[in-house]
Enzyme design. Structure first.
Site, PDB file in Angstrom:
ATOM      1  N   ARG A   8      51.265 -91.888  -2.751  1.00 36.10           N
ATOM      2  CA  ARG A   8      51.180 -91.032  -1.578  1.00 36.10           C
ATOM      3  C   ARG A   8      50.415 -89.757  -1.956  1.00 36.10           C
ATOM      4  O   ARG A   8      50.554 -89.250  -3.074  1.00 36.10           O
ATOM      5  CB  ARG A   8      52.579 -90.647  -1.084  1.00 36.10           C
ATOM      6  CG  ARG A   8      52.542 -89.894   0.247  1.00 36.10           C
ATOM      7  CD  ARG A   8      53.892 -89.378   0.683  1.00 36.10           C
ATOM      8  NE  ARG A   8      53.780 -88.710   1.990  1.00 36.10           N
ATOM      9  CZ  ARG A   8      54.710 -87.929   2.513  1.00 36.10           C
ATOM     10  NH1 ARG A   8      55.839 -87.686   1.852  1.00 36.10           N
ATOM     11  NH2 ARG A   8      54.523 -87.376   3.693  1.00 36.10           N
ATOM     12  N   HIS A   9      49.608 -89.261  -1.042  1.00 37.67           N
ATOM     13  CA  HIS A   9      48.824 -88.056  -1.297  1.00 37.67           C
ATOM     14  C   HIS A   9      49.714 -86.860  -1.637  1.00 37.67           C
ATOM     15  O   HIS A   9      50.911 -86.838  -1.344  1.00 37.67           O
ATOM     16  CB  HIS A   9      47.951 -87.716  -0.089  1.00 37.67           C
ATOM     17  CG  HIS A   9      48.736 -87.443   1.154  1.00 37.67           C
ATOM     18  ND1 HIS A   9      49.382 -86.244   1.394  1.00 37.67           N
ATOM     19  CD2 HIS A   9      48.995 -88.230   2.229  1.00 37.67           C
ATOM     20  CE1 HIS A   9      49.995 -86.299   2.554  1.00 37.67           C
ATOM     21  NE2 HIS A   9      49.788 -87.485   3.093  1.00 37.67           N
ATOM     22  N   GLU A  11      50.917 -82.757  -1.459  1.00 38.11           N
ATOM     23  CA  GLU A  11      51.391 -81.993  -0.310  1.00 38.11           C
ATOM     24  C   GLU A  11      50.214 -81.522   0.551  1.00 38.11           C
ATOM     25  O   GLU A  11      49.255 -80.920   0.066  1.00 38.11           O
ATOM     26  CB  GLU A  11      52.195 -80.787  -0.782  1.00 38.11           C
ATOM     27  CG  GLU A  11      52.804 -79.982   0.363  1.00 38.11           C
ATOM     28  CD  GLU A  11      53.612 -78.795  -0.126  1.00 38.11           C
ATOM     29  OE1 GLU A  11      54.800 -78.989  -0.450  1.00 38.11           O
ATOM     30  OE2 GLU A  11      53.054 -77.683  -0.199  1.00 38.11           O
ATOM     31  N   GLY A  22      48.579 -87.675  11.492  1.00 36.46           N
ATOM     32  CA  GLY A  22      48.338 -89.068  11.130  1.00 36.46           C
ATOM     33  C   GLY A  22      46.899 -89.177  10.661  1.00 36.46           C
ATOM     34  O   GLY A  22      46.579 -88.942   9.504  1.00 36.46           O
ATOM     35  N   ARG A  58      43.031 -85.410   2.468  1.00 34.54           N
ATOM     36  CA  ARG A  58      44.217 -85.247   1.627  1.00 34.54           C
ATOM     37  C   ARG A  58      44.397 -86.401   0.660  1.00 34.54           C
ATOM     38  O   ARG A  58      44.931 -86.226  -0.446  1.00 34.54           O
ATOM     39  CB  ARG A  58      45.467 -85.056   2.500  1.00 34.54           C
ATOM     40  CG  ARG A  58      45.776 -86.169   3.487  1.00 34.54           C
ATOM     41  CD  ARG A  58      46.835 -85.687   4.472  1.00 34.54           C
ATOM     42  NE  ARG A  58      47.350 -86.696   5.390  1.00 34.54           N
ATOM     43  CZ  ARG A  58      46.852 -86.950   6.586  1.00 34.54           C
ATOM     44  NH1 ARG A  58      45.776 -86.296   7.006  1.00 34.54           N
ATOM     45  NH2 ARG A  58      47.408 -87.858   7.371  1.00 34.54           N
ATOM     46  N   GLU A  82      46.311 -93.275   7.307  1.00 38.48           N
ATOM     47  CA  GLU A  82      47.679 -93.134   7.810  1.00 38.48           C
ATOM     48  C   GLU A  82      47.790 -93.711   9.225  1.00 38.48           C
ATOM     49  O   GLU A  82      46.781 -93.985   9.896  1.00 38.48           O
ATOM     50  CB  GLU A  82      48.066 -91.647   7.791  1.00 38.48           C
ATOM     51  CG  GLU A  82      49.455 -91.300   8.325  1.00 38.48           C
ATOM     52  CD  GLU A  82      50.611 -91.937   7.574  1.00 38.48           C
ATOM     53  OE1 GLU A  82      50.679 -93.182   7.569  1.00 38.48           O
ATOM     54  OE2 GLU A  82      51.455 -91.186   7.032  1.00 38.48           O
ATOM     55  N   ASN A  84      47.884 -94.026  13.033  1.00 41.50           N
ATOM     56  CA  ASN A  84      47.220 -93.277  14.099  1.00 41.50           C
ATOM     57  C   ASN A  84      48.283 -92.841  15.095  1.00 41.50           C
ATOM     58  O   ASN A  84      48.920 -93.667  15.744  1.00 41.50           O
ATOM     59  CB  ASN A  84      46.164 -94.167  14.777  1.00 41.50           C
ATOM     60  CG  ASN A  84      45.373 -93.421  15.837  1.00 41.50           C
ATOM     61  OD1 ASN A  84      45.809 -92.413  16.382  1.00 41.50           O
ATOM     62  ND2 ASN A  84      44.188 -93.916  16.143  1.00 41.50           N
ATOM     63  N   MET A  85      48.484 -91.534  15.221  1.00 36.30           N
ATOM     64  CA  MET A  85      49.518 -91.000  16.101  1.00 36.30           C
ATOM     65  C   MET A  85      48.998 -90.595  17.475  1.00 36.30           C
ATOM     66  O   MET A  85      49.694 -89.917  18.240  1.00 36.30           O
ATOM     67  CB  MET A  85      50.217 -89.813  15.430  1.00 36.30           C
ATOM     68  CG  MET A  85      50.985 -90.200  14.178  1.00 36.30           C
ATOM     69  SD  MET A  85      52.291 -91.421  14.488  1.00 36.30           S
ATOM     70  CE  MET A  85      53.619 -90.373  15.073  1.00 36.30           C
ATOM     71  N   GLY A 151      52.189 -91.623   3.710  1.00 42.21           N
ATOM     72  CA  GLY A 151      53.627 -91.847   3.735  1.00 42.21           C
ATOM     73  C   GLY A 151      54.128 -92.905   4.687  1.00 42.21           C
ATOM     74  O   GLY A 151      54.854 -93.821   4.288  1.00 42.21           O
TER      75      GLY A 151
END
Length: 402
Positions: A8-9, A11, A22, A58, A82, A84-85, A151
């Site tokens: 995971r990237h 912070e 996202g 990120r 990530e 898509n939100m 994440g």
């Protein structure tokens, strides 16, 4: 057998500013650059054949820390991005129960079923990234690879890899920033998880989860989160509320509010609100205003700079995690207006304010003087360089689209 270390990237802004990021492209935080040497050192004894990342800033800059130490270049695979939100992108998490109550309730209780308008489900995101890992593994059979992703997508694909139904995704738990999973991909398509969500390389003081007070990795952070209500310059209660915050800001910065020109300040707020509706807003905890965010959005002295007109947190809320969310709101406003820098003029004797800005990555460049005091000009770069602008830093040979 291909070994993939899935990471995971480090912070990023959304993690600490408590915003929904996202596919929204955001920067890493100052703490991220303290995390990255520990992540890179973790891979010193590991012979890597390649390092991959999603195209988001990120992820690719997290991967770059590992690759640089190995004398390698990061390969970009856009499909590793990530979830898509959709319509939620770059919204404060605390605003979503108000604007999307039904969808947000679903996200909290049944995330595997939630599809944000214009977005995708977490299951779709995990399946997309897992399919891309299978393609990488097939092309690099027998090699050892590091892959940096995100994440929600990682959490979802781990559910698949562990053989759990989608409704058990909460049992996986969230992985801290820079956490690592080790996965073995066999030629027959099976995947053996060795470990996951391992951030043992991070000292406790560099843990994002620890800083947020996030003890239950299976749920959501319990920290207080603000939503932001735009200031209405035609509302008498809003004008009174704004002036109450500004008076406190002056007393904090200069020891007195006697030099405050209330009429001029109200006109400045009106002009800013007309230039950008979110420029002047109140930070809200539920229905209680606890902060003022005053951005001088009409300032044109430096076209690439977004000026901070002033911040103020109500008594009892200073020194809390809410200050990061104020910075996040400011960056969101000015980034959407195409500004490169966020700038604040900080009174020379206001050491607390100077410390506040330095904490969030502001550096002093020059001074200015007004009727109240001499001020230090504190700048923070907020522009996110695109992959196209950074194409010389990364290997795009396996990148289908840039």
């Amino acid at each position: 057998m291909t070994t993939i270390y899935l990471i995971r990237h480090a912070e990023a802004e959304g993690n600490v500013y408590r915003r929904c990021h996202g596919v929204y492209d955001a920067l890493l935080t100052p703490k991220a650059y303290q995390q990255l040497p520990h992540l890179a050192a973790r891979f010193d004894p590991v012979e890597l054949d390649a390092v991959y990342a999603s195209a988001l800033y990120r992820a690719r800059h997290t991967a770059k820390a590992i690759a640089d130490r190995k004398g390698m270049q990061v390969l970009i695979r856009p499909a590793l991005h990530e979830i898509n939100m959709g319509d939620w992108e770059d919204q404060p998490w605390a605003s979503l129960p108000r604007t999307y109550p039904a969808e947000f309730a679903c996200w909290r209780s049944r995330p595997w079923e939630c599809q944000v308008p214009g977005g995708e489900t977490v299951t779709q995101a995990g399946d997309r990234v897992l399919a891309e890992l299978h393609r990488i593994a097939a092309a690099r059979d027998g090699q050892t690879i590091a892959v940096v992703s995100h994440g929600s997508a990682i959490r979802s694909l781990l559910c698949r890899v562990l053989g759990l139904p989608a409704d058990k995704v909460a049992d996986i738990g969230w992985g801290d920033n820079t956490c690592v999973a080790k996965l073995l991909f066999a030629p027959d398509g099976t995947v053996q998880p060795v470990y996951w969500n391992d951030a043992s390389h991070l000292p406790q003081e560099l843990s994002t989860f620890a800083a947020l007070g996030w003890k239950d990795s299976k749920g959501m952070p319990s920290s207080r989160e603000m939503w932001f209500r735009p200031y209405d310059p035609d509302s008498e209660p809003d004008r009174a509320l704004l002036l109450s915050f500004v008076r406190e800001q002056y007393r904090s910065a200069y020891g007195s509010d006697t030099k405050l020109d209330e009429t001029a300040k109200l006109q400045q707020a009106r002009t800013a609100a007309q230039a950008a509706p979110r420029a002047v807003s109140f930070g809200m905890l539920d229905d209680t205003p606890v902060a003022l965010i005053f951005l001088d959005a009409a300032d044109r002295d430096e076209p690439d700079v977004g000026m901070v007109g002033g911040y103020c947190l109500a008594d009892g809320y200073r020194g809390s995690e809410l200050s990061a969310q104020i910075i996040g709101q400011s960056i969101s406003v000015y980034r959407s207006l195409g500004r490169t820098y966020l700038c604040a003029n900080v009174a020379e004797h206001n050491e607390r304010a100077q410390g506040f800005y330095r904490k969030f990555g502001f550096d002093q460049h020059g001074e200015t003087i007004n009727a109240c005091s001499r001020h230090f000009r504190m700048y923070k770069r907020i522009r996110v360089d695109s992959l196209e602008e950074e194409r010389d830093l990364f290997d795009l040979s396996e990148c289908e689209t840039v």
